[in-house]
Motif scaffolding. Structure first.
Motif, PDB file in Angstrom:
ATOM      1  N   PHE A 155      12.433   1.822  13.686  1.00 15.00           N
ATOM      2  CA  PHE A 155      13.893   1.745  13.580  1.00 15.00           C
ATOM      3  C   PHE A 155      14.475   0.921  14.731  1.00 15.00           C
ATOM      4  O   PHE A 155      15.551   1.214  15.235  1.00 15.00           O
ATOM      5  CB  PHE A 155      14.485   3.152  13.567  1.00 15.00           C
ATOM      6  N   TYR A 156      13.774  -0.095  15.133  1.00 17.17           N
ATOM      7  CA  TYR A 156      14.178  -0.922  16.276  1.00 17.17           C
ATOM      8  C   TYR A 156      15.584  -1.496  16.090  1.00 17.17           C
ATOM      9  O   TYR A 156      15.922  -2.054  15.050  1.00 17.17           O
ATOM     10  CB  TYR A 156      13.176  -2.057  16.451  1.00 17.17           C
TER      11      TYR A 156
ATOM     12  N   ILE B 177       6.131   4.602   7.642  1.00 14.98           N
ATOM     13  CA  ILE B 177       7.220   3.662   7.914  1.00 14.98           C
ATOM     14  C   ILE B 177       6.644   2.602   8.845  1.00 14.98           C
ATOM     15  O   ILE B 177       6.238   2.909   9.966  1.00 14.98           O
ATOM     16  CB  ILE B 177       8.429   4.350   8.577  1.00 14.98           C
ATOM     17  N   GLY B 178       6.582   1.368   8.389  1.00 14.82           N
ATOM     18  CA  GLY B 178       5.871   0.322   9.106  1.00 14.82           C
ATOM     19  C   GLY B 178       6.609  -0.241  10.303  1.00 14.82           C
ATOM     20  O   GLY B 178       7.762   0.104  10.595  1.00 14.82           O
ATOM     21  N   ASN B 179       5.919  -1.136  11.017  1.00 17.82           N
ATOM     22  CA  ASN B 179       6.481  -1.782  12.202  1.00 17.82           C
ATOM     23  C   ASN B 179       7.777  -2.506  11.854  1.00 17.82           C
ATOM     24  O   ASN B 179       7.814  -3.377  10.987  1.00 17.82           O
ATOM     25  CB  ASN B 179       5.493  -2.791  12.783  1.00 17.82           C
ATOM     26  N   ARG B 180       8.850  -2.118  12.542  1.00 18.81           N
ATOM     27  CA  ARG B 180      10.170  -2.736  12.379  1.00 18.81           C
ATOM     28  C   ARG B 180      10.670  -2.720  10.931  1.00 18.81           C
ATOM     29  O   ARG B 180      11.433  -3.601  10.515  1.00 18.81           O
ATOM     30  CB  ARG B 180      10.178  -4.157  12.931  1.00 18.81           C
ATOM     31  N   ALA B 181      10.267  -1.744  10.167  1.00 21.29           N
ATOM     32  CA  ALA B 181      10.652  -1.680   8.753  1.00 21.29           C
ATOM     33  C   ALA B 181      12.163  -1.621   8.566  1.00 21.29           C
ATOM     34  O   ALA B 181      12.703  -2.194   7.621  1.00 21.29           O
ATOM     35  CB  ALA B 181       9.984  -0.478   8.086  1.00 21.29           C
ATOM     36  N   PHE B 182      12.861  -0.897   9.448  1.00 23.06           N
ATOM     37  CA  PHE B 182      14.311  -0.748   9.326  1.00 23.06           C
ATOM     38  C   PHE B 182      15.047  -1.440  10.483  1.00 23.06           C
ATOM     39  O   PHE B 182      16.191  -1.093  10.777  1.00 23.06           O
ATOM     40  CB  PHE B 182      14.681   0.737   9.297  1.00 23.06           C
ATOM     41  N   CYS B 183      14.416  -2.397  11.116  1.00 18.30           N
ATOM     42  CA  CYS B 183      14.980  -2.986  12.330  1.00 18.30           C
ATOM     43  C   CYS B 183      16.303  -3.696  12.067  1.00 18.30           C
ATOM     44  O   CYS B 183      16.571  -4.178  10.959  1.00 18.30           O
ATOM     45  CB  CYS B 183      13.985  -3.947  12.969  1.00 18.30           C
TER      46      CYS B 183
ATOM     47  N   GLY C 152       0.846  -1.190   0.000  1.00 16.04           N
ATOM     48  CA  GLY C 152       0.000   0.000   0.000  1.00 16.04           C
ATOM     49  C   GLY C 152       0.879   1.236   0.000  1.00 16.04           C
ATOM     50  O   GLY C 152       1.708   1.415  -0.895  1.00 16.04           O
ATOM     51  N   GLU C 153       0.735   2.069   1.016  1.00 18.33           N
ATOM     52  CA  GLU C 153       1.570   3.264   1.131  1.00 18.33           C
ATOM     53  C   GLU C 153       2.557   3.146   2.302  1.00 18.33           C
ATOM     54  O   GLU C 153       3.064   4.140   2.806  1.00 18.33           O
ATOM     55  CB  GLU C 153       0.692   4.503   1.324  1.00 18.33           C
ATOM     56  N   THR C 154       2.848   1.896   2.712  1.00 19.21           N
ATOM     57  CA  THR C 154       3.694   1.661   3.874  1.00 19.21           C
ATOM     58  C   THR C 154       4.945   0.879   3.500  1.00 19.21           C
ATOM     59  O   THR C 154       4.858  -0.167   2.841  1.00 19.21           O
ATOM     60  CB  THR C 154       2.925   0.882   4.959  1.00 19.21           C
ATOM     61  N   ILE C 155       6.100   1.385   3.926  1.00 22.56           N
ATOM     62  CA  ILE C 155       7.328   0.601   3.815  1.00 22.56           C
ATOM     63  C   ILE C 155       7.301  -0.428   4.928  1.00 22.56           C
ATOM     64  O   ILE C 155       7.302  -0.077   6.110  1.00 22.56           O
ATOM     65  CB  ILE C 155       8.579   1.492   3.952  1.00 22.56           C
ATOM     66  N   ILE C 156       7.249  -1.697   4.568  1.00 25.19           N
ATOM     67  CA  ILE C 156       7.186  -2.741   5.588  1.00 25.19           C
ATOM     68  C   ILE C 156       8.544  -3.387   5.827  1.00 25.19           C
ATOM     69  O   ILE C 156       8.738  -4.077   6.834  1.00 25.19           O
ATOM     70  CB  ILE C 156       6.135  -3.813   5.236  1.00 25.19           C
ATOM     71  N   SER C 157       9.501  -3.141   4.936  1.00 27.42           N
ATOM     72  CA  SER C 157      10.837  -3.684   5.125  1.00 27.42           C
ATOM     73  C   SER C 157      11.826  -2.926   4.259  1.00 27.42           C
ATOM     74  O   SER C 157      11.485  -2.480   3.153  1.00 27.42           O
ATOM     75  CB  SER C 157      10.865  -5.174   4.760  1.00 27.42           C
ATOM     76  N   CYS C 158      13.037  -2.779   4.778  1.00 26.51           N
ATOM     77  CA  CYS C 158      14.104  -2.167   3.977  1.00 26.51           C
ATOM     78  C   CYS C 158      15.440  -2.748   4.415  1.00 26.51           C
ATOM     79  O   CYS C 158      15.761  -2.761   5.603  1.00 26.51           O
ATOM     80  CB  CYS C 158      14.121  -0.654   4.132  1.00 26.51           C
TER      81      CYS C 158
ATOM     82  N   GLY D  38       6.246  14.355   2.947  1.00 30.77           N
ATOM     83  CA  GLY D  38       5.196  13.513   2.383  1.00 30.77           C
ATOM     84  C   GLY D  38       4.955  12.280   3.237  1.00 30.77           C
ATOM     85  O   GLY D  38       3.850  11.725   3.247  1.00 30.77           O
ATOM     86  N   ILE D  39       5.972  11.862   3.971  1.00 31.88           N
ATOM     87  CA  ILE D  39       5.799  10.763   4.929  1.00 31.88           C
ATOM     88  C   ILE D  39       5.029  11.291   6.138  1.00 31.88           C
ATOM     89  O   ILE D  39       5.332  12.361   6.663  1.00 31.88           O
ATOM     90  CB  ILE D  39       7.158  10.177   5.343  1.00 31.88           C
ATOM     91  N   ILE D  40       4.030  10.524   6.570  1.00 28.24           N
ATOM     92  CA  ILE D  40       3.091  11.004   7.591  1.00 28.24           C
ATOM     93  C   ILE D  40       3.332  10.379   8.954  1.00 28.24           C
ATOM     94  O   ILE D  40       3.208  11.049   9.975  1.00 28.24           O
ATOM     95  CB  ILE D  40       1.637  10.742   7.139  1.00 28.24           C
ATOM     96  N   GLU D  41       3.683   9.088   9.005  1.00 33.89           N
ATOM     97  CA  GLU D  41       3.780   8.445  10.308  1.00 33.89           C
ATOM     98  C   GLU D  41       4.940   7.465  10.405  1.00 33.89           C
ATOM     99  O   GLU D  41       5.384   6.893   9.405  1.00 33.89           O
ATOM    100  CB  GLU D  41       2.475   7.727  10.650  1.00 33.89           C
ATOM    101  N   LEU D  42       5.409   7.288  11.645  1.00 32.21           N
ATOM    102  CA  LEU D  42       6.396   6.274  11.991  1.00 32.21           C
ATOM    103  C   LEU D  42       5.722   5.323  12.964  1.00 32.21           C
ATOM    104  O   LEU D  42       5.370   5.711  14.082  1.00 32.21           O
ATOM    105  CB  LEU D  42       7.638   6.890  12.636  1.00 32.21           C
ATOM    106  N   GLN D  43       5.530   4.089  12.564  1.00 30.81           N
ATOM    107  CA  GLN D  43       4.810   3.124  13.376  1.00 30.81           C
ATOM    108  C   GLN D  43       5.715   2.508  14.452  1.00 30.81           C
ATOM    109  O   GLN D  43       6.900   2.837  14.558  1.00 30.81           O
ATOM    110  CB  GLN D  43       4.214   2.042  12.471  1.00 30.81           C
TER     111      GLN D  43
END
Length: 271
Positions: free
Chosen positions: A91-92, A63-69, A36-42, A82-87
């Motif tokens: 960045f765990y 930026i989704g849950n643990r996307a950059f963990c 969708g509009e969420t980064i779920i992993s990187c 343009g990015i609205i939220e950090l879930q």
């Protein structure tokens, strides 16, 4: 021996050439997974990435849950406008992360967005952001009325919260390195886990106008020995390690309490 210096020079030149080749040919890799509009992993080896608000011509708002963990490369991170939220835990456990830049578009940052980032020292917020502000690297919101996040690598042993702050948010000082925090009398709410696991904290004086002390506020603060508190505060039974603090406060009210062993004891009234 007369050939030693020329040989050493040649070895040095070859090593320098190899190093330059590695630097020049080093490839920065970024692999995003978007739903969708969420980064779920990187997965990335970039040290200073800019996280885009558009990937493959599709908008990114979250930026989704643990996307950059568990990233060990990133030192600074900048979010595109343009990015609205950090879930939660976005960045765990980013072990090298020191600084994050928040654009004006962000309207929500989870209290756990930067959990377990041991080097995290500074948050900067675009001055055009209407919800969040940064002051000396510390994150606030709602016109500085609520402190949201105190970086765990902040190099001080005590901290003075800005006058006008009314709320200390959930996990705001979680695992902070502080010995004590000075709170203005404008603070009236201290939310859940606000100072939890701040293992170096030794003493705290709660503000005179405080009306609420949430759950597990001082959980895991093994060195905390003195708490001074006013009258009429709504306290959750487990605000402080050990039920004895709650019981003593219900009995004696305002005053100073000292921990001896595993129990809290009332010492004297608060003037």
């Amino acid at each position: 021996m007369k050939y030693l210096k020329p040989i050493s020079l040649i070895v040095f030149i070859l090593c320098a050439a190899v190093l330059m080749y590695v630097i020049i040919t080093y490839e920065t890799k970024v692999e995003y997974v978007v739903s969708g509009e969420t980064i779920i992993s990187c997965k990335t080896n970039a040290k200073h990435p800019v996280i885009p608000a558009s990937i493959d011509n599709k908008a990114v708002a979250s930026i989704g849950n643990r996307a950059f963990c568990d990233n060990s490369s990133m030192i600074t991170v900048k979010l595109d406008d343009g990015i609205i939220e950090l879930q939660d835990e976005s960045f765990y456990n980013c072990s090298a992360l020191r600084e994050v830049f928040i654009p004006k578009s962000v309207t929500y940052i989870s209290p756990t967005a930067f959990s377990e980032c041991p080097e995290f020292a500074k948050i900067e917020v675009d001055q055009g952001n209407r919800i969040y502000k940064s002051f000396n690297g510390v994150l606030f919101k709602d016109g500085m009325s609520e402190i949201v996040y105190f970086p765990v690598s902040f190099m001080r042993t005590e901290y003075y919260i800005a006058h006008g702050t009314r709320i200390i948010g959930e996990k705001a000082f979680y695992k902070s390195p502080l010995y004590t925090v000075h709170m203005p009398d404008t603070v009236i709410y201290i939310q859940d886990y606000a100072f939890a696991e701040s293992t170096d904290m030794k003493t705290i004086t709660l503000p005179a106008n405080l009306i609420y002390l949430g759950e597990n506020v001082f959980l895991g603060n093994g060195k905390l020995r003195t708490i001074t508190i006013g009258a009429g505060v709504e306290i959750k039974p487990n605000s402080v390690d050990g039920i004895s603090f709650y019981e003593q406060y219900q009995l004696y009210g305002a005053g100073t309490y000292v921990k001896t062993g595993n129990d809290w004891e009332y010492i004297h009234s608060k003037n």
